[in-house]
Design a protein around this motif. Structure first.
Motif, PDB file in Angstrom:
ATOM      1  N   SER A   1      -2.824  -3.019 -16.962  1.00  0.00           N
ATOM      2  CA  SER A   1      -2.543  -3.573 -18.281  1.00  0.00           C
ATOM      3  C   SER A   1      -1.089  -3.312 -18.711  1.00  0.00           C
ATOM      4  CB  SER A   1      -3.516  -3.001 -19.323  1.00  0.00           C
ATOM      5  OG  SER A   1      -3.348  -1.589 -19.386  1.00  0.00           O
ATOM      6  N   GLU A   2      -0.458  -2.296 -18.149  1.00  0.00           N
ATOM      7  CA  GLU A   2       0.950  -1.988 -18.429  1.00  0.00           C
ATOM      8  C   GLU A   2       1.786  -2.389 -17.218  1.00  0.00           C
ATOM      9  OE1 GLU A   2       2.376  -0.710 -21.177  1.00  0.00           O
ATOM     10  OE2 GLU A   2       0.414  -0.777 -22.155  1.00  0.00           O
ATOM     11  N   PRO A   3       2.481  -3.491 -17.239  1.00  0.00           N
ATOM     12  CA  PRO A   3       3.193  -3.970 -16.049  1.00  0.00           C
ATOM     13  C   PRO A   3       4.317  -3.050 -15.574  1.00  0.00           C
ATOM     14  CG  PRO A   3       3.197  -5.641 -17.785  1.00  0.00           C
ATOM     15  CD  PRO A   3       2.537  -4.440 -18.336  1.00  0.00           C
ATOM     16  N   ASP A   4       5.030  -2.424 -16.516  1.00  0.00           N
ATOM     17  CA  ASP A   4       6.131  -1.546 -16.107  1.00  0.00           C
ATOM     18  C   ASP A   4       5.600  -0.307 -15.382  1.00  0.00           C
ATOM     19  OD1 ASP A   4       7.939  -3.281 -17.216  1.00  0.00           O
ATOM     20  OD2 ASP A   4       8.081  -2.195 -19.134  1.00  0.00           O
ATOM     21  N   ALA A   5       4.577   0.326 -15.913  1.00  0.00           N
ATOM     22  CA  ALA A   5       3.995   1.515 -15.285  1.00  0.00           C
ATOM     23  C   ALA A   5       3.354   1.148 -13.950  1.00  0.00           C
ATOM     24  CB  ALA A   5       2.962   2.152 -16.213  1.00  0.00           C
ATOM     25  N   SER A   6       2.681   0.008 -13.915  1.00  0.00           N
ATOM     26  CA  SER A   6       2.048  -0.426 -12.670  1.00  0.00           C
ATOM     27  C   SER A   6       3.096  -0.668 -11.590  1.00  0.00           C
ATOM     28  CB  SER A   6       1.236  -1.698 -12.921  1.00  0.00           C
ATOM     29  OG  SER A   6       0.642  -2.142 -11.717  1.00  0.00           O
ATOM     30  N   ALA A   7       4.218  -1.276 -11.931  1.00  0.00           N
ATOM     31  CA  ALA A   7       5.287  -1.530 -10.953  1.00  0.00           C
ATOM     32  C   ALA A   7       5.878  -0.217 -10.443  1.00  0.00           C
ATOM     33  CB  ALA A   7       6.370  -2.399 -11.571  1.00  0.00           C
ATOM     34  N   ALA A   8       6.062   0.755 -11.338  1.00  0.00           N
ATOM     35  CA  ALA A   8       6.602   2.057 -10.920  1.00  0.00           C
ATOM     36  C   ALA A   8       5.629   2.754  -9.949  1.00  0.00           C
ATOM     37  CB  ALA A   8       6.870   2.931 -12.138  1.00  0.00           C
ATOM     38  N   PHE A   9       4.340   2.679 -10.255  1.00  0.00           N
ATOM     39  CA  PHE A   9       3.352   3.293  -9.362  1.00  0.00           C
ATOM     40  C   PHE A   9       3.293   2.576  -8.011  1.00  0.00           C
ATOM     41  CE2 PHE A   9       1.217   5.074 -13.286  1.00  0.00           C
ATOM     42  CZ  PHE A   9       1.548   6.389 -12.984  1.00  0.00           C
ATOM     43  N   TRP A  10       3.438   1.242  -8.008  1.00  0.00           N
ATOM     44  CA  TRP A  10       3.446   0.503  -6.746  1.00  0.00           C
ATOM     45  C   TRP A  10       4.673   0.877  -5.900  1.00  0.00           C
ATOM     46  CZ3 TRP A  10      -0.590  -1.138  -4.562  1.00  0.00           C
ATOM     47  CH2 TRP A  10      -1.624  -1.724  -5.265  1.00  0.00           C
ATOM     48  N   VAL A  11       5.820   1.069  -6.544  1.00  0.00           N
ATOM     49  CA  VAL A  11       7.024   1.488  -5.817  1.00  0.00           C
ATOM     50  C   VAL A  11       6.801   2.880  -5.205  1.00  0.00           C
ATOM     51  CG1 VAL A  11       9.445   2.180  -6.097  1.00  0.00           C
ATOM     52  CG2 VAL A  11       8.620   0.045  -7.089  1.00  0.00           C
ATOM     53  N   GLY A  12       6.233   3.796  -5.981  1.00  0.00           N
ATOM     54  CA  GLY A  12       5.930   5.139  -5.464  1.00  0.00           C
ATOM     55  C   GLY A  12       4.943   5.087  -4.304  1.00  0.00           C
ATOM     56  N   ALA A  13       3.924   4.253  -4.433  1.00  0.00           N
ATOM     57  CA  ALA A  13       2.939   4.112  -3.356  1.00  0.00           C
ATOM     58  C   ALA A  13       3.590   3.565  -2.090  1.00  0.00           C
ATOM     59  CB  ALA A  13       1.793   3.210  -3.805  1.00  0.00           C
TER      60      ALA A  13
ATOM     61  N   ILE B   1      -0.279  13.147   6.744  1.00  0.00           N
ATOM     62  CA  ILE B   1      -1.515  13.124   5.947  1.00  0.00           C
ATOM     63  C   ILE B   1      -1.214  13.233   4.454  1.00  0.00           C
ATOM     64  CG2 ILE B   1      -3.642  14.385   5.445  1.00  0.00           C
ATOM     65  CD1 ILE B   1      -3.766  15.076   8.410  1.00  0.00           C
ATOM     66  N   LEU B   2      -0.381  14.199   4.069  1.00  0.00           N
ATOM     67  CA  LEU B   2      -0.087  14.402   2.646  1.00  0.00           C
ATOM     68  C   LEU B   2       0.623  13.192   2.023  1.00  0.00           C
ATOM     69  CD1 LEU B   2      -0.173  16.286   0.202  1.00  0.00           C
ATOM     70  CD2 LEU B   2       2.017  17.206   0.971  1.00  0.00           C
ATOM     71  N   PRO B   3       1.696  12.650   2.631  1.00  0.00           N
ATOM     72  CA  PRO B   3       2.316  11.464   2.005  1.00  0.00           C
ATOM     73  C   PRO B   3       1.365  10.271   1.937  1.00  0.00           C
ATOM     74  CG  PRO B   3       3.775  12.375   3.663  1.00  0.00           C
ATOM     75  CD  PRO B   3       2.490  13.112   3.754  1.00  0.00           C
ATOM     76  N   LEU B   4       0.496  10.125   2.919  1.00  0.00           N
ATOM     77  CA  LEU B   4      -0.460   9.019   2.883  1.00  0.00           C
ATOM     78  C   LEU B   4      -1.442   9.197   1.730  1.00  0.00           C
ATOM     79  CD1 LEU B   4      -1.264   6.434   4.314  1.00  0.00           C
ATOM     80  CD2 LEU B   4      -2.826   7.785   5.706  1.00  0.00           C
ATOM     81  N   CYS B   5      -1.910  10.421   1.514  1.00  0.00           N
ATOM     82  CA  CYS B   5      -2.810  10.684   0.385  1.00  0.00           C
ATOM     83  C   CYS B   5      -2.106  10.433  -0.950  1.00  0.00           C
ATOM     84  CB  CYS B   5      -3.324  12.115   0.445  1.00  0.00           C
ATOM     85  SG  CYS B   5      -4.458  12.406   1.799  1.00  0.00           S
ATOM     86  N   LEU B   6      -0.835  10.857  -1.053  1.00  0.00           N
ATOM     87  CA  LEU B   6      -0.083  10.595  -2.287  1.00  0.00           C
ATOM     88  C   LEU B   6       0.148   9.095  -2.482  1.00  0.00           C
ATOM     89  CD1 LEU B   6       2.504  13.502  -2.225  1.00  0.00           C
ATOM     90  CD2 LEU B   6       0.591  13.199  -3.794  1.00  0.00           C
ATOM     91  N   GLY B   7       0.400   8.369  -1.402  1.00  0.00           N
ATOM     92  CA  GLY B   7       0.548   6.923  -1.499  1.00  0.00           C
ATOM     93  C   GLY B   7      -0.732   6.260  -1.989  1.00  0.00           C
ATOM     94  N   LEU B   8      -1.872   6.714  -1.479  1.00  0.00           N
ATOM     95  CA  LEU B   8      -3.149   6.167  -1.950  1.00  0.00           C
ATOM     96  C   LEU B   8      -3.394   6.512  -3.418  1.00  0.00           C
ATOM     97  CD1 LEU B   8      -5.447   6.832   1.128  1.00  0.00           C
ATOM     98  CD2 LEU B   8      -4.623   4.632   0.283  1.00  0.00           C
ATOM     99  N   LEU B   9      -3.033   7.720  -3.815  1.00  0.00           N
ATOM    100  CA  LEU B   9      -3.194   8.125  -5.215  1.00  0.00           C
ATOM    101  C   LEU B   9      -2.330   7.248  -6.127  1.00  0.00           C
ATOM    102  CD1 LEU B   9      -4.368  10.200  -7.249  1.00  0.00           C
ATOM    103  CD2 LEU B   9      -2.305  11.539  -6.839  1.00  0.00           C
ATOM    104  N   PHE B  10      -1.082   7.001  -5.729  1.00  0.00           N
ATOM    105  CA  PHE B  10      -0.209   6.140  -6.529  1.00  0.00           C
ATOM    106  C   PHE B  10      -0.747   4.713  -6.571  1.00  0.00           C
ATOM    107  CE2 PHE B  10       2.630   9.566  -6.790  1.00  0.00           C
ATOM    108  CZ  PHE B  10       3.676   9.251  -7.635  1.00  0.00           C
ATOM    109  N   ALA B  11      -1.319   4.228  -5.475  1.00  0.00           N
ATOM    110  CA  ALA B  11      -1.889   2.873  -5.481  1.00  0.00           C
ATOM    111  C   ALA B  11      -3.084   2.791  -6.428  1.00  0.00           C
ATOM    112  CB  ALA B  11      -2.296   2.483  -4.061  1.00  0.00           C
ATOM    113  N   ILE B  12      -3.912   3.829  -6.432  1.00  0.00           N
ATOM    114  CA  ILE B  12      -5.058   3.834  -7.354  1.00  0.00           C
ATOM    115  C   ILE B  12      -4.573   3.866  -8.803  1.00  0.00           C
ATOM    116  CG2 ILE B  12      -7.006   5.244  -8.139  1.00  0.00           C
ATOM    117  CD1 ILE B  12      -7.422   5.998  -5.182  1.00  0.00           C
ATOM    118  N   MET B  13      -3.520   4.670  -9.054  1.00  0.00           N
ATOM    119  CA  MET B  13      -2.974   4.736 -10.417  1.00  0.00           C
ATOM    120  C   MET B  13      -2.345   3.389 -10.806  1.00  0.00           C
ATOM    121  SD  MET B  13      -1.465   8.591 -10.293  1.00  0.00           S
ATOM    122  CE  MET B  13      -0.687   8.540 -11.880  1.00  0.00           C
TER     123      MET B  13
END
Length: 189
Positions: free
Chosen positions: A84-96, A66-78
């Motif tokens: 607008s920032e491709p580097d930050a968006s890519a890092a968040f997608w990798v984390g998700a 449950i907790l990793p899934l919630c963190l994955g959803l949070l990273f996807a939302i971020m």
């Protein structure tokens, strides 16, 4: 002042839920179960000669995912918010992706559960991805319980005395004297 005597105990395993942590230990007389509820620790024992049932089964670890899934959803939302920032968006997608992969792996991984039921208490031990260890603990507990119960049955069967003779019959009223005791018949010579 002498410290209290320590008796040997061996750590077997643990079981966790949202509100408690359970640790199980092996002692000479049985299993000790330490249950931690927030700040309170309760110790219970399941003696080998009182064990009624020992079970071994497997289940899935949905609760831990449950907790990793919630963190994955949070990273996807971020990641969606940072388009607008491709580097930050890519890092968040990798984390998700990492958190979601861990959540799926944890949900599908088998958890082997050994449960020991006593007369008044129970002990449960979870083994994630360790089927051989779960089977070994299950076999050890079954063997120790059967040995203790066999020894108890043998000791009790040796201690059973012969029943005492029945008491003489009571008089029918206070005025009547009790009947004389019956004498066994004499053997012919």
């Amino acid at each position: 002042m002498n410290p209290p005597p320590r008796y040997p105990r061996r750590y077997l395993g643990r079981a966790s839920s949202l509100s408690e942590r359970v640790r199980t230990y092996w002692t000479d007389e049985g299993l000790e179960v330490d249950r931690v509820d927030n700040f309170e620790i309760r110790r219970r024992r399941v003696f080998f000669d009182e064990i009624l049932l020992v079970t071994l089964h497997n289940t899935r670890g949905f609760l831990i995912s449950i907790l990793p899934l919630c963190l994955g959803l949070l990273f996807a939302i971020m990641a969606l918010a940072a388009r607008s920032e491709p580097d930050a968006s890519a890092a968040f997608w990798v984390g998700a992706a990492l958190f979601t992969a861990f959540a799926v792996g944890a949900a599908l991984a088998p958890v082997w559960v050994v449960t020991v039921y006593g007369k008044r208490t129970r002990a449960r031990i979870h083994f994630r991805l360790r089927q051989a260890r779960a089977r070994q603990v299950y076999a050890d507990i079954c063997r120790a319980a059967s040995d203790a119960q066999r020894a108890l049955a043998l000791r009790l069967s040796n201690e059973i005395p012969e029943p005492p003779p029945p008491p003489p019959p009571l008089p029918l009223s206070d005025a009547e004297p009790p009947p004389p005791p019956e004498e066994p018949p004499a053997e012919p010579q």
